[in-house]
Design a protein around this motif. Structure first.
Motif, PDB file in Angstrom:
ATOM      1  N   TRP A 272      39.834  59.923  41.284  1.00 59.30           N
ATOM      2  CA  TRP A 272      40.860  58.947  41.644  1.00 59.30           C
ATOM      3  C   TRP A 272      40.254  57.807  42.438  1.00 59.30           C
ATOM      4  CZ3 TRP A 272      42.713  56.933  46.257  1.00 59.30           C
ATOM      5  CH2 TRP A 272      43.917  56.219  46.187  1.00 59.30           C
ATOM      6  N   GLN A 273      40.752  56.605  42.167  1.00 58.79           N
ATOM      7  CA  GLN A 273      40.547  55.483  43.065  1.00 58.79           C
ATOM      8  C   GLN A 273      41.799  54.618  43.004  1.00 58.79           C
ATOM      9  OE1 GLN A 273      37.207  53.012  42.028  1.00 58.79           O
ATOM     10  NE2 GLN A 273      37.753  52.872  39.877  1.00 58.79           N
ATOM     11  N   GLU A 274      41.990  53.791  44.008  1.00 57.51           N
ATOM     12  CA  GLU A 274      43.239  53.033  44.106  1.00 57.51           C
ATOM     13  C   GLU A 274      43.425  52.167  42.864  1.00 57.51           C
ATOM     14  OE1 GLU A 274      46.583  52.824  45.435  1.00 57.51           O
ATOM     15  OE2 GLU A 274      45.344  53.340  47.180  1.00 57.51           O
ATOM     16  N   GLN A 275      44.593  52.313  42.215  1.00 56.97           N
ATOM     17  CA  GLN A 275      44.836  51.615  40.955  1.00 56.97           C
ATOM     18  C   GLN A 275      45.451  50.239  41.148  1.00 56.97           C
ATOM     19  OE1 GLN A 275      47.135  54.841  39.174  1.00 56.97           O
ATOM     20  NE2 GLN A 275      45.483  55.215  37.740  1.00 56.97           N
ATOM     21  N   PHE A 276      46.195  50.041  42.227  1.00 57.46           N
ATOM     22  CA  PHE A 276      46.771  48.718  42.481  1.00 57.46           C
ATOM     23  C   PHE A 276      46.885  48.451  43.983  1.00 57.46           C
ATOM     24  CE2 PHE A 276      50.557  45.833  42.868  1.00 57.46           C
ATOM     25  CZ  PHE A 276      49.930  44.699  42.376  1.00 57.46           C
ATOM     26  N   GLY A 277      47.673  49.254  44.673  1.00 61.08           N
ATOM     27  CA  GLY A 277      47.931  49.001  46.086  1.00 61.08           C
ATOM     28  C   GLY A 277      49.221  48.234  46.265  1.00 61.08           C
ATOM     29  N   ARG A 278      50.320  48.785  45.731  1.00 68.60           N
ATOM     30  CA  ARG A 278      51.603  48.088  45.748  1.00 68.60           C
ATOM     31  C   ARG A 278      52.038  47.732  47.173  1.00 68.60           C
ATOM     32  NH1 ARG A 278      55.989  47.734  42.274  1.00 68.60           N
ATOM     33  NH2 ARG A 278      55.044  49.216  40.820  1.00 68.60           N
ATOM     34  N   ALA A 279      51.803  48.644  48.127  1.00 67.42           N
ATOM     35  CA  ALA A 279      52.225  48.359  49.502  1.00 67.42           C
ATOM     36  C   ALA A 279      51.549  47.104  50.031  1.00 67.42           C
ATOM     37  CB  ALA A 279      51.930  49.552  50.400  1.00 67.42           C
ATOM     38  N   ALA A 280      50.276  46.908  49.685  1.00 67.60           N
ATOM     39  CA  ALA A 280      49.568  45.714  50.143  1.00 67.60           C
ATOM     40  C   ALA A 280      50.189  44.456  49.553  1.00 67.60           C
ATOM     41  CB  ALA A 280      48.092  45.797  49.766  1.00 67.60           C
ATOM     42  N   SER A 295      38.150  50.327  47.755  1.00 64.57           N
ATOM     43  CA  SER A 295      38.401  51.339  46.726  1.00 64.57           C
ATOM     44  C   SER A 295      39.196  50.738  45.577  1.00 64.57           C
ATOM     45  CB  SER A 295      39.180  52.515  47.320  1.00 64.57           C
ATOM     46  OG  SER A 295      39.592  53.421  46.301  1.00 64.57           O
ATOM     47  N   GLY A 296      38.705  50.905  44.354  1.00 59.89           N
ATOM     48  CA  GLY A 296      39.466  50.528  43.168  1.00 59.89           C
ATOM     49  C   GLY A 296      39.866  49.071  43.145  1.00 59.89           C
ATOM     50  N   PHE A 297      41.162  48.832  42.943  1.00 61.91           N
ATOM     51  CA  PHE A 297      41.683  47.479  42.745  1.00 61.91           C
ATOM     52  C   PHE A 297      41.955  46.748  44.059  1.00 61.91           C
ATOM     53  CE2 PHE A 297      45.125  44.440  41.612  1.00 61.91           C
ATOM     54  CZ  PHE A 297      44.471  43.744  40.607  1.00 61.91           C
ATOM     55  N   ILE A 298      41.873  47.437  45.185  1.00 61.89           N
ATOM     56  CA  ILE A 298      42.253  46.813  46.458  1.00 61.89           C
ATOM     57  C   ILE A 298      41.502  45.512  46.720  1.00 61.89           C
ATOM     58  CG2 ILE A 298      42.294  47.098  48.966  1.00 61.89           C
ATOM     59  CD1 ILE A 298      42.850  50.046  48.558  1.00 61.89           C
ATOM     60  N   PRO A 299      40.156  45.460  46.592  1.00 57.65           N
ATOM     61  CA  PRO A 299      39.480  44.192  46.881  1.00 57.65           C
ATOM     62  C   PRO A 299      39.959  43.050  45.997  1.00 57.65           C
ATOM     63  CG  PRO A 299      37.893  45.980  46.707  1.00 57.65           C
ATOM     64  CD  PRO A 299      39.198  46.521  46.238  1.00 57.65           C
ATOM     65  N   GLU A 300      40.152  43.310  44.708  1.00 53.97           N
ATOM     66  CA  GLU A 300      40.621  42.256  43.817  1.00 53.97           C
ATOM     67  C   GLU A 300      42.012  41.787  44.216  1.00 53.97           C
ATOM     68  OE1 GLU A 300      41.667  41.456  39.095  1.00 53.97           O
ATOM     69  OE2 GLU A 300      40.291  43.080  39.631  1.00 53.97           O
ATOM     70  N   LEU A 301      42.882  42.716  44.579  1.00 54.75           N
ATOM     71  CA  LEU A 301      44.234  42.358  44.989  1.00 54.75           C
ATOM     72  C   LEU A 301      44.210  41.462  46.225  1.00 54.75           C
ATOM     73  CD1 LEU A 301      47.327  42.640  44.961  1.00 54.75           C
ATOM     74  CD2 LEU A 301      47.043  44.789  46.214  1.00 54.75           C
ATOM     75  N   ILE A 302      43.475  41.885  47.255  1.00 55.11           N
ATOM     76  CA  ILE A 302      43.455  41.129  48.506  1.00 55.11           C
ATOM     77  C   ILE A 302      42.752  39.788  48.325  1.00 55.11           C
ATOM     78  CG2 ILE A 302      42.556  41.110  50.867  1.00 55.11           C
ATOM     79  CD1 ILE A 302      43.041  44.115  50.980  1.00 55.11           C
ATOM     80  N   GLU A 303      41.626  39.786  47.627  1.00 52.07           N
ATOM     81  CA  GLU A 303      40.865  38.543  47.487  1.00 52.07           C
ATOM     82  C   GLU A 303      41.548  37.562  46.540  1.00 52.07           C
ATOM     83  OE1 GLU A 303      37.060  40.072  46.392  1.00 52.07           O
ATOM     84  OE2 GLU A 303      36.693  40.940  48.372  1.00 52.07           O
ATOM     85  N   VAL A 344      50.551  36.152  46.013  1.00 49.70           N
ATOM     86  CA  VAL A 344      51.351  37.167  45.320  1.00 49.70           C
ATOM     87  C   VAL A 344      52.386  36.502  44.420  1.00 49.70           C
ATOM     88  CG1 VAL A 344      53.044  39.015  45.652  1.00 49.70           C
ATOM     89  CG2 VAL A 344      50.962  38.981  47.020  1.00 49.70           C
ATOM     90  N   VAL A 345      53.034  35.448  44.916  1.00 49.67           N
ATOM     91  CA  VAL A 345      54.013  34.736  44.085  1.00 49.67           C
ATOM     92  C   VAL A 345      53.348  34.183  42.832  1.00 49.67           C
ATOM     93  CG1 VAL A 345      55.516  32.706  43.970  1.00 49.67           C
ATOM     94  CG2 VAL A 345      55.554  34.184  46.002  1.00 49.67           C
ATOM     95  N   ALA A 346      52.143  33.632  42.980  1.00 52.12           N
ATOM     96  CA  ALA A 346      51.469  32.988  41.849  1.00 52.12           C
ATOM     97  C   ALA A 346      50.915  33.986  40.838  1.00 52.12           C
ATOM     98  CB  ALA A 346      50.332  32.105  42.365  1.00 52.12           C
ATOM     99  N   LEU A 347      50.548  35.199  41.285  1.00 53.66           N
ATOM    100  CA  LEU A 347      49.820  36.117  40.413  1.00 53.66           C
ATOM    101  C   LEU A 347      50.583  37.388  40.059  1.00 53.66           C
ATOM    102  CD1 LEU A 347      46.315  35.914  42.140  1.00 53.66           C
ATOM    103  CD2 LEU A 347      47.009  34.810  40.016  1.00 53.66           C
TER     104      LEU A 347
END
Length: 372
Positions: A272-280, A295-303, A344-347
């Protein structure tokens, strides 16, 4: 286009909002198949409740082995599909699941196109019959919706060769929205939302907050449930730890807005690794900065959204340092909060994700070659 969506997650009205937007598009006649009842690991027993705009489109069905993502099946699925025979079936279930096997079996009789969803971001090899179901799903799908580039790459390594679109998990940016915040002061308020299990890194977060407390007053508020819940009060003083239990989706925005920062301290494991991080994403939509592990998708989501800081997973000192930086710099918190909301609104907003779904459906509709 007659479109049928099969999704156990749509037992929750919050997860139906994307499909309400898709259904509002001219030319789409939508049917939504979801469990009449579903046993959620986080929310317990759930009863299906359709959004008002989807009341006529909803087809709640009984489910065998409710709560089991891979083994559950739908009763009376054939008659439900016959009622408005679909041109395209959007399978919001794992392509190796027994539900996928049900759909593949019915496809031979009803001759509809299938869009599969790709949510697995770790290369896993499944035993029979799941491996056979997965291969058949890859071969007979008209297209795939991958929740990240990682998920698409995993499926391609396992043999998927068809068209695909990156379709992220959607965020309701009308529900999750910023509000005026009080002037900085008092304890620095750190939050976490998710399962209380080891792979989510919750113990790292508790230790990091304990380190932070050496230099500045800080509290930790936790939303969620799990086996580690009983252990957390022994690590932090009771006065600085707030265990909220499980909150409804409608309660979450106010909770996010009560924070100074939300943390996703996830750990990667062999399976397992984080798949999205909805809470973030929800916190950023509320204008709250985020600190997340890599972990997983977290860096892409935040960046990609621009709303937070990333640290090496498992590095408690680095997590404490990131929290300390934010606790000492209110202006940085405001800047990251504003950038995160815009990103988040844009993506990741429901309108953006719905547009990607519709683009994928148009590709399927333009394809004339059957896949069965």
């Amino acid at each position: 286009m007659r479109l049928t969506v099969i999704s156990h997650s749509c037992v929750l009205p919050a997860n139906q909002k994307l499909w309400a937007k898709v259904a509002a598009h001219e030319g789409i006649e939508l049917r939504l198949v979801a469990p009449r009842r579903w046993r959620s690991s986080l929310h317990g027993q759930l009863d299906f409740e359709p959004l008002p705009e989807l009341a006529d489109a909803a087809r709640p069905l009984g489910v065998h082995l409710s709560g089991n993502l891979h083994l559950h099946t739908y009763s009376d699925l054939g008659p439900a599909l016959t009622d408005g025979l679909p041109d395209v079936l959007y399978l919001d279930e794992d392509p190796h699941s027994l539900v996928a096997w049900q759909v593949l079996d019915l496809q031979r009789l009803m001759e509809f196109q299938i869009v599969i969803t790709l949510k697995q971001n770790i290369l896993k090899r499944y035993p029979p019959p799941f491996a056979w179901i997965e291969r058949a799903s890859y071969r007979r799908a008209a297209a795939a919706a991958a929740t990240s580039q990682q998920c698409l790459q995993v499926a391609q390594r396992k043999g998927y060769r068809g068209p695909a679109e990156i379709v992220h998990y959607p965020i309701d940016v009308e529900l999750f929205t910023p509000r005026a915040r009080p002037a900085p002061g008092g304890s620095f308020r750190v939050g976490y939302a998710g399962r209380l299990v080891a792979e989510k890194g919750i113990q790292d977060l508790v230790e990091a907050v304990a380190l932070l407390q050496r230099d500045a007053p800080a509290t930790l508020s936790i939303v969620g449930a799990g086996p580690l819940g009983d252990q957390l009060p022994t690590i932090l003083p009771p006065a600085s730890l707030q265990l909220m239990g499980t909150l409804s989706p409608e309660q979450m925005p106010d909770w996010y807005r009560s924070l100074d920062v939300l943390v996703l301290p996830s750990h990667t494991t062999p399976s397992w690794q984080e798949q999205f991080g909805r809470a973030a994403a929800e916190a950023m939509a509320c204008g709250i900065p985020v600190v997340g592990s890599d972990s997983g998708f977290i860096p892409e989501l935040i960046e990609s959204a621009g709303g937070g800081l990333v640290y090496p997973e498992g590095d408690v000192a680095a997590l404490a340092a990131a929290l300390g930086r934010l606790s000492q710099d209110p202006a940085l918190r405001v800047e990251l909060g504003e950038r995160g909301r815009d990103g988040v609104v844009a993506l990741y907003s429901e309108d953006v994700v719905a547009a990607k779904v519709l683009a994928l459906l148009e590709r399927v509709q333009a394809s004339s070659a059957p896949n069965w």
